[in-house]
Design a protein around this motif. Structure first.
Motif, PDB file in Angstrom:
ATOM      1  N   UNK A  16       1.028  -1.155  -0.168  1.00  0.00           N
ATOM      2  CA  UNK A  16       0.087   0.006  -0.015  1.00  0.00           C
ATOM      3  C   UNK A  16       0.836   1.375   0.175  1.00  0.00           C
ATOM      4  N   UNK A  17       2.114   1.066  -0.046  1.00  0.00           N
ATOM      5  CA  UNK A  17       2.934   2.505  -0.083  1.00  0.00           C
ATOM      6  C   UNK A  17       3.430   3.039  -1.364  1.00  0.00           C
ATOM      7  N   UNK A  18       3.026   2.339  -2.589  1.00  0.00           N
ATOM      8  CA  UNK A  18       3.211   2.876  -3.664  1.00  0.00           C
ATOM      9  C   UNK A  18       2.315   4.040  -4.180  1.00  0.00           C
ATOM     10  N   UNK A  19       2.953   5.200  -4.403  1.00  0.00           N
ATOM     11  CA  UNK A  19       2.091   6.268  -4.810  1.00  0.00           C
ATOM     12  C   UNK A  19       2.824   7.330  -5.861  1.00  0.00           C
ATOM     13  N   UNK A  20       1.913   7.781  -6.775  1.00  0.00           N
ATOM     14  CA  UNK A  20       2.446   8.947  -7.433  1.00  0.00           C
ATOM     15  C   UNK A  20       2.501  10.243  -6.705  1.00  0.00           C
ATOM     16  N   UNK A  21       3.507  10.824  -6.318  1.00  0.00           N
ATOM     17  CA  UNK A  21       3.840  11.608  -5.445  1.00  0.00           C
ATOM     18  C   UNK A  21       3.650  13.181  -5.945  1.00  0.00           C
ATOM     19  N   UNK A  22       3.795  13.391  -7.249  1.00  0.00           N
ATOM     20  CA  UNK A  22       3.572  14.512  -7.816  1.00  0.00           C
ATOM     21  C   UNK A  22       3.457  14.364  -9.539  1.00  0.00           C
ATOM     22  N   UNK A  23       2.404  14.919 -10.213  1.00  0.00           N
ATOM     23  CA  UNK A  23       2.304  15.015 -11.503  1.00  0.00           C
ATOM     24  C   UNK A  23       2.214  16.363 -11.918  1.00  0.00           C
ATOM     25  N   UNK A  24       3.221  16.801 -12.737  1.00  0.00           N
ATOM     26  CA  UNK A  24       3.682  18.168 -12.948  1.00  0.00           C
ATOM     27  C   UNK A  24       2.987  18.690 -14.095  1.00  0.00           C
ATOM     28  N   UNK A  25       3.276  18.018 -15.396  1.00  0.00           N
ATOM     29  CA  UNK A  25       2.905  18.554 -16.664  1.00  0.00           C
ATOM     30  C   UNK A  25       2.396  17.579 -17.252  1.00  0.00           C
ATOM     31  N   UNK A  26       0.927  18.017 -18.047  1.00  0.00           N
ATOM     32  CA  UNK A  26       0.332  17.198 -18.864  1.00  0.00           C
ATOM     33  C   UNK A  26       0.503  17.920 -20.086  1.00  0.00           C
ATOM     34  N   UNK A  27       0.837  16.848 -21.305  1.00  0.00           N
ATOM     35  CA  UNK A  27       1.012  17.374 -22.498  1.00  0.00           C
ATOM     36  C   UNK A  27      -0.056  16.422 -23.368  1.00  0.00           C
ATOM     37  N   UNK A  28      -0.803  16.856 -24.111  1.00  0.00           N
ATOM     38  CA  UNK A  28      -1.839  16.175 -24.962  1.00  0.00           C
ATOM     39  C   UNK A  28      -1.538  16.593 -26.399  1.00  0.00           C
ATOM     40  N   UNK A  29      -1.576  15.371 -27.363  1.00  0.00           N
ATOM     41  CA  UNK A  29      -1.419  15.466 -28.586  1.00  0.00           C
ATOM     42  C   UNK A  29      -2.507  14.375 -29.328  1.00  0.00           C
ATOM     43  N   UNK A  30      -3.663  14.778 -29.586  1.00  0.00           N
ATOM     44  CA  UNK A  30      -4.649  13.851 -30.057  1.00  0.00           C
ATOM     45  C   UNK A  30      -5.154  12.882 -29.052  1.00  0.00           C
ATOM     46  N   UNK A  31      -5.056  11.511 -29.294  1.00  0.00           N
ATOM     47  CA  UNK A  31      -5.495  10.675 -28.311  1.00  0.00           C
ATOM     48  C   UNK A  31      -4.197  10.433 -27.138  1.00  0.00           C
TER      49      UNK A  31
END
Length: 73
Positions: A7-22
């Motif tokens: 239960x310790x696994x985690x995404x601790x930060x998600x900084x940038x989202x870049x989209x291109x189509x799908x």
């Protein structure tokens, strides 16, 4: 992932989202503990979205060797 990391696994930060189509690329940091090993590193997730669901994912780690050892690969 949650079972192996107890239960310790985690995404601790998600900084940038870049989209291109799908496709969406996300820069992130993730961390966890398993059997006395600590994992903490940046990475990039590349996901493909169809409708409102993720239908494909590719994960890139900054230290693939460490991540493979953490997950028992």
């Amino acid at each position: 992932m949650m079972e192996l990391s107890k239960g310790t696994f985690a995404i601790t930060s998600a900084d940038h989202y870049m989209a291109n189509g799908d496709w969406v690329a996300i820069t992130l940091e993730f961390a966890g503990d398993a059997d006395g090993m600590k994992l903490k590193q940046p990475g990039v997730d590349l996901i493909r979205v169809a409708g409102s669901q993720i239908v494909e994912a590719r994960l890139f780690s900054s230290d693939q060797k460490q991540e493979d050892a953490f997950w028992g690969q």
